[in-house]
Motif scaffolding. Structure first.
Motif, short mmCIF file in Angstrom:
data_model
loop_
_atom_site.label_atom_id
_atom_site.label_comp_id
_atom_site.label_asym_id
_atom_site.label_seq_id
_atom_site.Cartn_x
_atom_site.Cartn_y
_atom_site.Cartn_z
N ASN A 1 7.72 -31.12 68.53
CA ASN A 1 8.17 -32.46 69.43
C ASN A 1 7.62 -33.67 68.90
OD1 ASN A 1 9.68 -33.45 71.59
ND2 ASN A 1 7.92 -33.64 72.63
N ALA A 2 6.16 -33.61 68.44
CA ALA A 2 5.45 -34.83 67.98
C ALA A 2 6.01 -35.39 66.68
CB ALA A 2 4.18 -34.67 67.92
N ARG A 3 6.61 -34.31 65.69
CA ARG A 3 7.15 -34.41 64.51
C ARG A 3 8.51 -35.16 64.51
NH1 ARG A 3 6.96 -29.47 60.97
NH2 ARG A 3 8.38 -30.98 59.75
N MET A 4 9.31 -34.97 65.56
CA MET A 4 10.75 -34.94 65.50
C MET A 4 11.29 -36.31 66.28
SD MET A 4 12.00 -32.37 68.58
CE MET A 4 13.63 -33.14 68.76
N HIS A 5 10.12 -37.17 66.84
CA HIS A 5 10.50 -38.43 67.56
C HIS A 5 10.17 -39.52 66.56
CE1 HIS A 5 10.86 -35.68 70.81
NE2 HIS A 5 11.92 -36.45 71.18
N GLY A 6 10.96 -40.84 66.63
CA GLY A 6 10.64 -41.69 66.38
C GLY A 6 9.65 -42.73 66.87
#
Length: 177
Positions: A64-69
């Motif tokens: 989740n932390a990696r996939m958001h801008g």
């Protein structure tokens, strides 16, 4: 050991396989969301041992932390998901003060830091929120989403200033868009 049986149409993979998949995954949002959902479903699977569920939850948090801008809505969605999942795991498996991911006070502090405003400021900005510019309404909405875990987290907080602040946020949330 986990079964390879299919559940809800998802192919069952071992934790190690999905973690490797996550490590190899690029920035494709759909692929990352798929991995996050697989990990989340396993974290919520009450048939699995508690420690394995925590591993799945941590993987979901990492993905989740990696996939958001960096935009405000992306960051708010990421924070809201993470706070919700961490609170859910505490509800299911109990708090673990030795691990900040499962520590109610650490989660509550993270929520307070993520919203930036005080409850009094948010309450003041929510007066006649319908007349506010859309950016302000969006900001208040993001605060409402991020503070939602306080509904369940309040029962796991020790009496004191942090719990009092969580309760104050719960009263303010009712007035936010």
């Amino acid at each position: 050991m986990e079964s390879r049986a299919s559940t809800d149409g998802w192919s069952r993979h071992s934790f190690e396989e999905v973690r490797e998949w996550a490590d190899r995954a690029g920035v494709d949002g759909a692929e990352m969301e798929h991995i996050r959902v697989v990990a989340l479903s396993r974290a919520n699977d009450q048939r699995l041992p508690a420690e394995l569920r925590k591993q799945w939850a941590k993987l979901s948090l990492q993905v989740n932390a990696r996939m958001h801008g960096d935009g405000p809505w992306d960051q708010a969605r990421m924070a809201a998901h993470n706070f919700w999942l961490r609170t859910r795991m505490i509800e299911d498996l109990g708090p673990d003060p030795a691990d900040s991911d499962w520590d109610a006070a650490a989660i509550a502090s993270g929520i307070v830091n993520a919203v930036v405003l005080t409850p009094q400021q948010a309450r003041g900005q929510s007066v006649r929120w319908q007349d506010q510019p859309s950016e302000q309404i969006g900001h208040l909405r993001r605060i409402k989403n991020i503070t939602a875990p306080f509904e369940r987290l309040q029962y796991h907080l020790q009496p004191g200033p942090l719990r009092d602040l969580a309760l104050e946020w719960l009263s303010v949330r009712k007035h936010l868009p």
